[in-house]
Scaffold this motif. Structure first.
Motif, PDB file in Angstrom:
ATOM      1  N   MET A   5       0.856  -1.184   0.000  1.00 10.34           N
ATOM      2  CA  MET A   5       0.000   0.000   0.000  1.00 10.34           C
ATOM      3  C   MET A   5       0.897   1.241   0.000  1.00 10.34           C
ATOM      4  SD  MET A   5      -3.136  -1.338   0.458  1.00 10.34           S
ATOM      5  CE  MET A   5      -4.200  -0.233   1.345  1.00 10.34           C
ATOM      6  N   PRO A   6       0.378   2.361  -0.487  1.00 11.64           N
ATOM      7  CA  PRO A   6       1.175   3.601  -0.432  1.00 11.64           C
ATOM      8  C   PRO A   6       1.499   3.959   1.022  1.00 11.64           C
ATOM      9  CG  PRO A   6      -0.814   3.904  -1.756  1.00 11.64           C
ATOM     10  CD  PRO A   6      -0.935   2.575  -1.084  1.00 11.64           C
ATOM     11  N   SER A   7       2.615   4.618   1.231  1.00  9.66           N
ATOM     12  CA  SER A   7       2.943   5.056   2.591  1.00  9.66           C
ATOM     13  C   SER A   7       1.874   6.036   3.061  1.00  9.66           C
ATOM     14  CB  SER A   7       4.319   5.722   2.636  1.00  9.66           C
ATOM     15  OG  SER A   7       4.248   7.019   2.086  1.00  9.66           O
ATOM     16  N   LYS A   8       1.716   6.128   4.371  1.00 14.40           N
ATOM     17  CA  LYS A   8       0.715   7.040   4.936  1.00 14.40           C
ATOM     18  C   LYS A   8       0.972   8.476   4.475  1.00 14.40           C
ATOM     19  CE  LYS A   8       1.620   5.174   8.946  1.00 14.40           C
ATOM     20  NZ  LYS A   8       1.712   4.875  10.373  1.00 14.40           N
ATOM     21  N   ARG A   9       2.218   8.873   4.501  1.00 10.07           N
ATOM     22  CA  ARG A   9       2.560  10.247   4.129  1.00 10.07           C
ATOM     23  C   ARG A   9       2.278  10.500   2.645  1.00 10.07           C
ATOM     24  NH1 ARG A   9       7.720  11.254   6.418  1.00 10.07           N
ATOM     25  NH2 ARG A   9       6.532  11.815   8.245  1.00 10.07           N
ATOM     26  N   GLN A  10       2.690   9.567   1.789  1.00 11.36           N
ATOM     27  CA  GLN A  10       2.458   9.745   0.346  1.00 11.36           C
ATOM     28  C   GLN A  10       0.967   9.814   0.025  1.00 11.36           C
ATOM     29  OE1 GLN A  10       4.515   6.278  -1.131  1.00 11.36           O
ATOM     30  NE2 GLN A  10       6.194   7.513  -1.938  1.00 11.36           N
ATOM     31  N   LEU A  11       0.187   8.897   0.605  1.00 13.79           N
ATOM     32  CA  LEU A  11      -1.243   8.875   0.313  1.00 13.79           C
ATOM     33  C   LEU A  11      -1.931  10.118   0.863  1.00 13.79           C
ATOM     34  CD1 LEU A  11      -3.504   7.339  -1.051  1.00 13.79           C
ATOM     35  CD2 LEU A  11      -3.857   6.068   1.078  1.00 13.79           C
ATOM     36  N   ALA A  12      -1.537  10.548   2.048  1.00 15.59           N
ATOM     37  CA  ALA A  12      -2.122  11.758   2.633  1.00 15.59           C
ATOM     38  C   ALA A  12      -1.847  12.973   1.753  1.00 15.59           C
ATOM     39  CB  ALA A  12      -1.576  11.984   4.040  1.00 15.59           C
ATOM     40  N   GLU A  13      -0.625  13.106   1.279  1.00 17.99           N
ATOM     41  CA  GLU A  13      -0.289  14.230   0.400  1.00 17.99           C
ATOM     42  C   GLU A  13      -1.056  14.136  -0.913  1.00 17.99           C
ATOM     43  OE1 GLU A  13       3.967  14.295  -0.074  1.00 17.99           O
ATOM     44  OE2 GLU A  13       4.291  14.869   2.021  1.00 17.99           O
ATOM     45  N   SER A  33      -5.005  14.542   6.156  1.00 19.70           N
ATOM     46  CA  SER A  33      -3.952  14.399   7.165  1.00 19.70           C
ATOM     47  C   SER A  33      -3.459  12.952   7.216  1.00 19.70           C
ATOM     48  CB  SER A  33      -4.476  14.809   8.545  1.00 19.70           C
ATOM     49  OG  SER A  33      -5.356  13.831   9.050  1.00 19.70           O
ATOM     50  N   THR A  34      -2.250  12.788   7.705  1.00 24.08           N
ATOM     51  CA  THR A  34      -1.725  11.427   7.876  1.00 24.08           C
ATOM     52  C   THR A  34      -2.550  10.665   8.904  1.00 24.08           C
ATOM     53  OG1 THR A  34      -0.077  12.218   9.460  1.00 24.08           O
ATOM     54  CG2 THR A  34       0.642  11.957   7.171  1.00 24.08           C
ATOM     55  N   ALA A  35      -3.161  11.382   9.857  1.00 24.19           N
ATOM     56  CA  ALA A  35      -4.017  10.730  10.853  1.00 24.19           C
ATOM     57  C   ALA A  35      -5.226  10.073  10.189  1.00 24.19           C
ATOM     58  CB  ALA A  35      -4.472  11.734  11.907  1.00 24.19           C
ATOM     59  N   THR A  36      -5.759  10.694   9.150  1.00 27.79           N
ATOM     60  CA  THR A  36      -6.888  10.125   8.402  1.00 27.79           C
ATOM     61  C   THR A  36      -6.472   8.823   7.743  1.00 27.79           C
ATOM     62  OG1 THR A  36      -7.878  12.299   8.018  1.00 27.79           O
ATOM     63  CG2 THR A  36      -8.497  10.540   6.491  1.00 27.79           C
ATOM     64  N   VAL A  37      -5.320   8.827   7.091  1.00 32.36           N
ATOM     65  CA  VAL A  37      -4.825   7.621   6.425  1.00 32.36           C
ATOM     66  C   VAL A  37      -4.487   6.562   7.461  1.00 32.36           C
ATOM     67  CG1 VAL A  37      -3.036   6.669   4.913  1.00 32.36           C
ATOM     68  CG2 VAL A  37      -3.975   8.949   4.457  1.00 32.36           C
ATOM     69  N   GLU A  38      -3.839   6.956   8.533  1.00 34.15           N
ATOM     70  CA  GLU A  38      -3.467   6.006   9.576  1.00 34.15           C
ATOM     71  C   GLU A  38      -4.700   5.331  10.172  1.00 34.15           C
ATOM     72  OE1 GLU A  38      -0.492   5.720  13.401  1.00 34.15           O
ATOM     73  OE2 GLU A  38      -0.784   7.639  12.408  1.00 34.15           O
ATOM     74  N   ALA A  39      -5.761   6.090  10.391  1.00 28.89           N
ATOM     75  CA  ALA A  39      -6.990   5.520  10.954  1.00 28.89           C
ATOM     76  C   ALA A  39      -7.632   4.536   9.974  1.00 28.89           C
ATOM     77  CB  ALA A  39      -7.970   6.630  11.314  1.00 28.89           C
ATOM     78  N   ALA A  40      -7.669   4.889   8.689  1.00 26.56           N
ATOM     79  CA  ALA A  40      -8.237   3.992   7.676  1.00 26.56           C
ATOM     80  C   ALA A  40      -7.403   2.718   7.570  1.00 26.56           C
ATOM     81  CB  ALA A  40      -8.325   4.697   6.331  1.00 26.56           C
ATOM     82  N   TYR A  41      -6.081   2.856   7.532  1.00 23.60           N
ATOM     83  CA  TYR A  41      -5.198   1.693   7.480  1.00 23.60           C
ATOM     84  C   TYR A  41      -5.367   0.827   8.725  1.00 23.60           C
ATOM     85  CZ  TYR A  41      -2.346   3.005   3.365  1.00 23.60           C
ATOM     86  OH  TYR A  41      -1.889   3.271   2.101  1.00 23.60           O
ATOM     87  N   GLY A  42      -5.490   1.459   9.883  1.00 20.93           N
ATOM     88  CA  GLY A  42      -5.661   0.719  11.127  1.00 20.93           C
ATOM     89  C   GLY A  42      -6.938  -0.105  11.118  1.00 20.93           C
ATOM     90  N   ARG A  43      -7.996   0.468  10.600  1.00 24.21           N
ATOM     91  CA  ARG A  43      -9.264  -0.269  10.517  1.00 24.21           C
ATOM     92  C   ARG A  43      -9.154  -1.435   9.542  1.00 24.21           C
ATOM     93  NH1 ARG A  43     -15.104   2.324   9.022  1.00 24.21           N
ATOM     94  NH2 ARG A  43     -16.268   0.375   9.054  1.00 24.21           N
ATOM     95  N   LEU A  44      -8.530  -1.199   8.394  1.00 29.85           N
ATOM     96  CA  LEU A  44      -8.328  -2.279   7.419  1.00 29.85           C
ATOM     97  C   LEU A  44      -7.502  -3.407   8.037  1.00 29.85           C
ATOM     98  CD1 LEU A  44      -7.583  -0.113   4.265  1.00 29.85           C
ATOM     99  CD2 LEU A  44      -9.540  -1.664   4.529  1.00 29.85           C
ATOM    100  N   ALA A  45      -6.472  -3.050   8.783  1.00 24.88           N
ATOM    101  CA  ALA A  45      -5.614  -4.060   9.420  1.00 24.88           C
ATOM    102  C   ALA A  45      -6.387  -4.824  10.488  1.00 24.88           C
ATOM    103  CB  ALA A  45      -4.373  -3.399  10.018  1.00 24.88           C
TER     104      ALA A  45
END
Length: 92
Positions: free
Chosen positions: A37-45, A50-62
Motif C-alpha cells: 500500500m502507499p505510505s501514509k505520508r504519500q497517500l495523505a499528500e 492528514s496522515t491521521a486520516t490515512v493512519e486511521a483507515a489503514y488501522g481499521r483495514l488491518a
C-alpha cells in the motif's frame, strides 16, 4: 498510485470514505493480495488529507484483516482477505 474522491462536506467522515474506497479496491482485486500500500505520508499528500486520516483507515483495514503492517517495510494487502475467504467458502 491509488486515488479516490473524498468529500469533506459529506456526513461520512474522511476516514470512513477512505476506508470504504480502499476496502472496495482490495475486494475487487484492483489492489492485489501481497501488494504494498502507499505510505501514509504519500497517500495523505496525494489525497490532501492528514496522515491521521490515512493512519486511521489503514488501522481499521488491518484490524479487519484486509491488510497487515510489516515492520520497517510498510502496509501490505493480506494474502487472505476476509472477502476472499467469504467467496471461497461460498463456492465450496
Amino acid at each position: 498510485m491509488f486515488t479516490c474522491t473524498l468529500d469533506s462536506a459529506s456526513r461520512t467522515t474522511l476516514t470512513d470514505q477512505l476506508y470504504n474506497a480502499l476496502r472496495e479496491e482490495i475486494c475487487s482485486g484492483r489492489i492485489g493480495a501481497g501488494e504494498k500500500m502507499p505510505s501514509k505520508r504519500q497517500l495523505a499528500e496525494h489525497l490532501h488529507v492528514s496522515t491521521a486520516t490515512v493512519e486511521a483507515a489503514y488501522g481499521r483495514l488491518a484490524s479487519e484483516g484486509y491488510c497487515e503492517s510489516r515492520p520497517r517495510s510498510g502496509m501490505y494487502v493480506s494474502s487472505e482477505t476476509p472477502h476472499a475467504a467469504q467467496v471461497r467458502h461460498a463456492e465450496s
